[in-house]
Design an enzyme around this catalytic site. Structure first.
Site, PDB file in Angstrom:
ATOM      1  N   HIS A 116       7.904  28.921  -3.878  1.00 56.35           N
ATOM      2  CA  HIS A 116       8.205  28.159  -2.662  1.00 56.35           C
ATOM      3  C   HIS A 116       8.853  26.828  -3.045  1.00 56.35           C
ATOM      4  O   HIS A 116       9.873  26.419  -2.486  1.00 56.35           O
ATOM      5  CB  HIS A 116       6.913  27.920  -1.869  1.00 56.35           C
ATOM      6  CG  HIS A 116       7.011  26.840  -0.826  1.00 56.35           C
ATOM      7  ND1 HIS A 116       7.032  25.493  -1.137  1.00 56.35           N
ATOM      8  CD2 HIS A 116       7.134  26.899   0.522  1.00 56.35           C
ATOM      9  CE1 HIS A 116       7.149  24.782  -0.029  1.00 56.35           C
ATOM     10  NE2 HIS A 116       7.213  25.607   0.993  1.00 56.35           N
ATOM     11  N   ASN A 117       8.266  26.162  -4.029  1.00 52.24           N
ATOM     12  CA  ASN A 117       8.805  24.864  -4.437  1.00 52.24           C
ATOM     13  C   ASN A 117      10.170  25.000  -5.099  1.00 52.24           C
ATOM     14  O   ASN A 117      11.045  24.153  -4.902  1.00 52.24           O
ATOM     15  CB  ASN A 117       7.828  24.153  -5.369  1.00 52.24           C
ATOM     16  CG  ASN A 117       6.674  23.526  -4.604  1.00 52.24           C
ATOM     17  OD1 ASN A 117       6.307  23.997  -3.527  1.00 52.24           O
ATOM     18  ND2 ASN A 117       6.086  22.483  -5.146  1.00 52.24           N
ATOM     19  N   LYS A 128       3.384  29.849  -4.339  1.00 55.21           N
ATOM     20  CA  LYS A 128       3.606  28.431  -4.007  1.00 55.21           C
ATOM     21  C   LYS A 128       4.615  27.805  -4.971  1.00 55.21           C
ATOM     22  O   LYS A 128       5.469  27.007  -4.564  1.00 55.21           O
ATOM     23  CB  LYS A 128       2.283  27.653  -4.053  1.00 55.21           C
ATOM     24  CG  LYS A 128       2.441  26.140  -3.868  1.00 55.21           C
ATOM     25  CD  LYS A 128       3.103  25.804  -2.533  1.00 55.21           C
ATOM     26  CE  LYS A 128       3.103  24.364  -2.110  1.00 55.21           C
ATOM     27  NZ  LYS A 128       3.667  23.378  -2.958  1.00 55.21           N
ATOM     28  N   SER A 146       1.152  24.060   1.397  1.00 50.54           N
ATOM     29  CA  SER A 146       2.419  23.348   1.576  1.00 50.54           C
ATOM     30  C   SER A 146       2.499  22.693   2.938  1.00 50.54           C
ATOM     31  O   SER A 146       1.944  23.175   3.914  1.00 50.54           O
ATOM     32  CB  SER A 146       3.601  24.319   1.438  1.00 50.54           C
ATOM     33  OG  SER A 146       4.806  23.621   1.709  1.00 50.54           O
ATOM     34  N   GLU A 203      12.446  25.342  -2.404  1.00 50.66           N
ATOM     35  CA  GLU A 203      12.543  24.008  -1.786  1.00 50.66           C
ATOM     36  C   GLU A 203      13.595  23.157  -2.518  1.00 50.66           C
ATOM     37  O   GLU A 203      14.445  22.514  -1.889  1.00 50.66           O
ATOM     38  CB  GLU A 203      11.156  23.353  -1.847  1.00 50.66           C
ATOM     39  CG  GLU A 203      11.069  21.905  -1.406  1.00 50.66           C
ATOM     40  CD  GLU A 203       9.654  21.348  -1.622  1.00 50.66           C
ATOM     41  OE1 GLU A 203       8.688  21.960  -1.139  1.00 50.66           O
ATOM     42  OE2 GLU A 203       9.521  20.305  -2.288  1.00 50.66           O
TER      43      GLU A 203
HETATM   44  C1  6PG Z   1       4.925  21.097  -0.368  1.00 49.83           C
HETATM   45  C2  6PG Z   1       5.743  20.424  -1.461  1.00 49.83           C
HETATM   46  C3  6PG Z   1       4.895  19.675  -2.423  1.00 49.83           C
HETATM   47  C4  6PG Z   1       5.697  19.071  -3.581  1.00 49.83           C
HETATM   48  C5  6PG Z   1       6.535  17.916  -3.188  1.00 49.83           C
HETATM   49  C6  6PG Z   1       7.151  17.144  -4.336  1.00 49.83           C
HETATM   50  O1  6PG Z   1       5.042  22.312  -0.309  1.00 49.83           O
HETATM   51  O2  6PG Z   1       4.230  20.440   0.398  1.00 49.83           O
HETATM   52  O3  6PG Z   1       6.398  21.424  -2.172  1.00 49.83           O
HETATM   53  O4  6PG Z   1       3.941  20.561  -2.924  1.00 49.83           O
HETATM   54  O5  6PG Z   1       4.822  18.663  -4.547  1.00 49.83           O
HETATM   55  O6  6PG Z   1       7.545  18.323  -2.318  1.00 49.83           O
HETATM   56  O7  6PG Z   1       7.795  17.920  -5.285  1.00 49.83           O
HETATM   57  P1  6PG Z   1       8.772  17.212  -6.361  1.00 49.83           P
HETATM   58  O8  6PG Z   1       8.220  15.881  -6.701  1.00 49.83           O
HETATM   59  O9  6PG Z   1       8.762  18.122  -7.537  1.00 49.83           O
HETATM   60  O10 6PG Z   1      10.094  17.108  -5.685  1.00 49.83           O
END
Ligand code: 6PG
Length: 480
Positions: A188-189, A185, A130, A192
Site C-alpha cells: 500500500h505504501n 500495508k 492506514s 502511495e
Molecule cells: C498511511 C501512510 C503512513 C506512512 C506515511 C509516511 O497509510 O497512513 O502510508 O503509514 O508512514 O505516509 O510515509 P513516508 O515518510 O515514507 O513518506
C-alpha cells in the site's frame, strides 16, 4: 485493579492516541499505557472525557486491567521498540491472549514475532493501519494478518473502528496468516509513493509547459477528482496547490524545499520486489525520485548541464495537454496499482498466504491514503476474473488503456522533449509496452549470457537447455 477494560492500547504517540480515542468513541473501555507515564496522564487529561479509559501505569497494571482473553494493541515505532514492548508484555500474558501490532512493521519481523508468540500460545495479529492520524481517529483502513482465531477475537472491534466505504462496508478484512497484513500495508505504501510521484509529475509538467499558476492547476486537479481519477491524493493535491503561504503570500508549493524525505516503507516494497523478482518499476522510480531530489549537492553540480529551452504552450494547446495528462496519469496509476497487486500475489504464493486480491482492493476503498474510486472496479475485476494474471489485461482496464495509450505516449515524449523528468510515468509506459510486446529483446540477453559465460539458453522451437560453442559454431543440448 479491577478487570474492566475490553481492550488495551500501548503507545500513545499520535497514531496510538487516536486509535484509543476511536475505540472509546465506539463504546469500548480502553486501557491505555505508554513507556513514559506522563504521556498517559496527559492523554487522560486531554481526552479522558471522551469515553471510558483506564490509565495503566505499566505493563502489569495493563495486563491486570484487561478482560480475558486479553486484547492488546501495540502502537509503537516499528523495529526494536516493538520487540521491546512484545517482550515486556508476553511475559505477563497468558495462552489465548492476543497482541495486535498496529505499526508499520516489516512483514519478515511480523512472521518472526508471530512464530515466537505462537510457541507460547499467544496469538499475534500483524495489522497494517492506514489513514494517518485522522484515519486512526475517524476510521482507518485496516489490514490484519494472523491466524483465523486471532482475527475472530478482534474482528468485531476492527469492524467497529474501521472506515466505512460508500456502500456501507467496513474497510477491514482478514488478509491471510502471519505477515500477510503487514505485507499488504507495505505494498500500500509503495503504491502511495508511486501515486504521489505520478501526481507530482503531472503537476510539474503542467507548471513547466503552460503559464498556469498553481491555483489554476488546483482547478484542473479538482476537475479531475470529479472523474475516474477521484481519490484522496488528488483531492488533497488540489487543496495544497490552492493554498497560499501565510508568511509570504506566495503559492505554498513555491516556498517549499524540493527535497522529499521518506521513512522507508516504499524502499522496503522495492527491496522485497527485487527478492521476489516482480517488476515494480513505477514504484521503484517513485522511491528513487525522492532519493534523487534529496541529493542537493549532486543536483547543484549538475545544474550546469544543458537542456532544451522552455516553451510555453498557448491556451488551446495547454488545454489539450491537460486532457492528455489526465489520460497519462490515469494509465500510469493503473500500472502502479497493477504492479503492487502482482507483488502481493507473488508473495502470497511464496509464503502460502492465499491473499485474495479482491479483498485487498476492498479494504483500500476507504480510510487509507491510496483510497480511490476506481478501486471498486479493481475489486470487481479480481472477483470476475480471479485467474487472469495481471490487472492490466482485465477487460475494462484493457479498454481504457487502449484509449489512453496514445495521449500517454504524447505526454511522455512531450516531457522528454521539454526536459521535464517524468520517471514514474515513463517507467509505467515502458512496463505497459513490455507486457504487451509480442517479442522482447530478452532473446539477445540470453545469447549474450551464453556467449560470454556459457550460461545456456532456451529455444522457441525445441524444449530443453542449450549452449553454443561459439568458437566452433556448434549448438549442443545440455542434459540433466
Ligand atoms: C498511511 C501512510 C503512513 C506512512 C506515511 C509516511 O497509510 O497512513 O502510508 O503509514 O508512514 O505516509 O510515509 P513516508 O515518510 O515514507 O513518506
Amino acid at each position: 485493579m479491577d478487570v474492566s477494560a475490553q481492550i488495551g492500547v500501548v503507545g500513545l504517540a499520535v497514531m496510538g492516541r487516536n486509535l484509543a480515542r476511536n475505540l472509546a468513541r465506539h463504546g469500548y473501555t480502553v486501557a491505555v499505557a505508554n513507556r513514559t507515564p506522563e504521556r498517559t496522564e496527559a492523554f487522560i487529561g486531554d481526552f479522558g472525557h471522551e469515553g471510558a479509559f483506564v490509565a495503566a501505569a505499566g505493563a502489569q497494571e495493563m495486563v491486570a486491567a484487561l478482560e480475558r482473553p486479553r486484547r492488546l494493541v501495540v502502537m509503537v515505532q516499528a523495529g526494536q521498540a516493538t520487540d521491546d514492548v512484545i517482550a515486556e508484555y508476553s511475559r505477563l500474558l497468558e495462552p489465548g491472549d492476543v497482541i495486535v501490532d498496529g505499526g508499520n512493521a516489516h512483514f519478515a519481523d511480523t512472521r518472526r514475532r508471530e512464530a515466537a508468540l505462537r510457541d507460547a500460545g499467544i496469538h499475534f495479529l500483524g495489522t497494517g493501519i492506514s489513514g494517518g492520524e485522522q484515519g486512526a481517529l475517524k476510521g482507518p483502513s485496516i489490514m490484519p494478518g494472523g491466524s483465523p482465531h486471532a482475527y475472530r477475537l478482534l474482528a468485531p472491534v476492527l469492524n467497529d473502528i474501521a472506515a466505512i466505504a460508500p456502500d456501507g462496508t467496513p474497510a477491514v478484512a482478514h488478509l491471510g496468516p502471519d505477515g500477510a497484513g503487514h505485507f499488504v500495508k507495505m505494498v500500500h505504501n509503495g503504491i502511495e509513493y508511486a501515486d504521489m510521484q505520478l501526481i507530482a509529475e503531472a503537476y510539474h509538467l503542467l507548471r513547466n509547459s503552460t503559464d498556469y499558476e498553481p491555483r489554476r492547476i488546483a482547478d484542473v486537479f479538482r476537475r479531475w477528482s470529479e472523474g475516474r481519477l477521484n481519490s484522496y491524493l488528488i483531492e488533497t493535491t488540489a487543496e495544497i496547490l490552492a493554498h497560499r503561504d501565510a508568511h509570504t503570500g506566495l503559492p505554498f508549493i513555491d516556498v517549499l524545499a524540493d527535497a522529499a524525505e521518506q521513512k522507508g516503507t516504499g524502499r522496503w516494497t522495492v527491496q522485497t520486489a527485487l527478492d521476489l523478482g516482480v517488476p515494480v518499476s513505477a514504484i521503484a522510480e517513485a522511491v528513487f525520485a525522492r532519493s534523487a531530489s534529496a541529493h542537493t549537492a549532486l543536483r547543484e553540480a549538475a545544474s550546469v548541464l544543458p537542456g532544451p529551452a522552455r516553451t510555453i504552450l498557448d491556451e488551446r494547446d495547454a488545454e489539450r495537454l491537460v486532457a492528455q495528462v489526465e489520460q497519462a496519469l490515469y494509465a500510469s496509476k493503473l500500472v502502479a496499482y497493477a504492479q503492487g497487486f502482482h507483488q502481493i500475489q507473488a508473495a502470497s504464493q511464496v509464503y502460502g498466504w492465499n491473499v485474495n486480491p479482491a479483498a485487498v482492493a476492498d479494504v483500500w476503498r476507504a480510510g487509507c491514503i491510496i483510497r480511490a474510486s476506481f478501486l471498486d472496479r479493481v475489486r470487481d475485476s479480481f472477483t470476475a476474473h480471479p485467474n487472469l494474471p495481471g490487472l492490466l489485461a482485465h477487460p475494462s482496464f484493457a479498454r481504457e488503456l487502449g484509449a489512453a495509450q496514445l495521449p500517454w505516449r504524447l505526454v511522455v515524449s512531450h516531457a522528454a522533449r521539454d526536459g521535464v523528468p517524468v520517471p514514474a510515468m515513463a517507467a509505467a509506459l515502458a512496463h505497459y509496452d513490455t507486457l504487451r510486446a509480442p517479442r522482447l529483446p530478452a532473446a539477445l540477453t540470453q545469447a549474450q549470457r551464453d556467449f560470454f559465460g556459457a550460461h545456456t539458453y532456451r529455444r522457441n522451437d525445441r524444449p530443453g537447455t542449450f549452449h553454443t560453442r561459439w568458437d566452433l559454431d556448434r549448438s549442443e543440448e545440455l542434459r540433466g
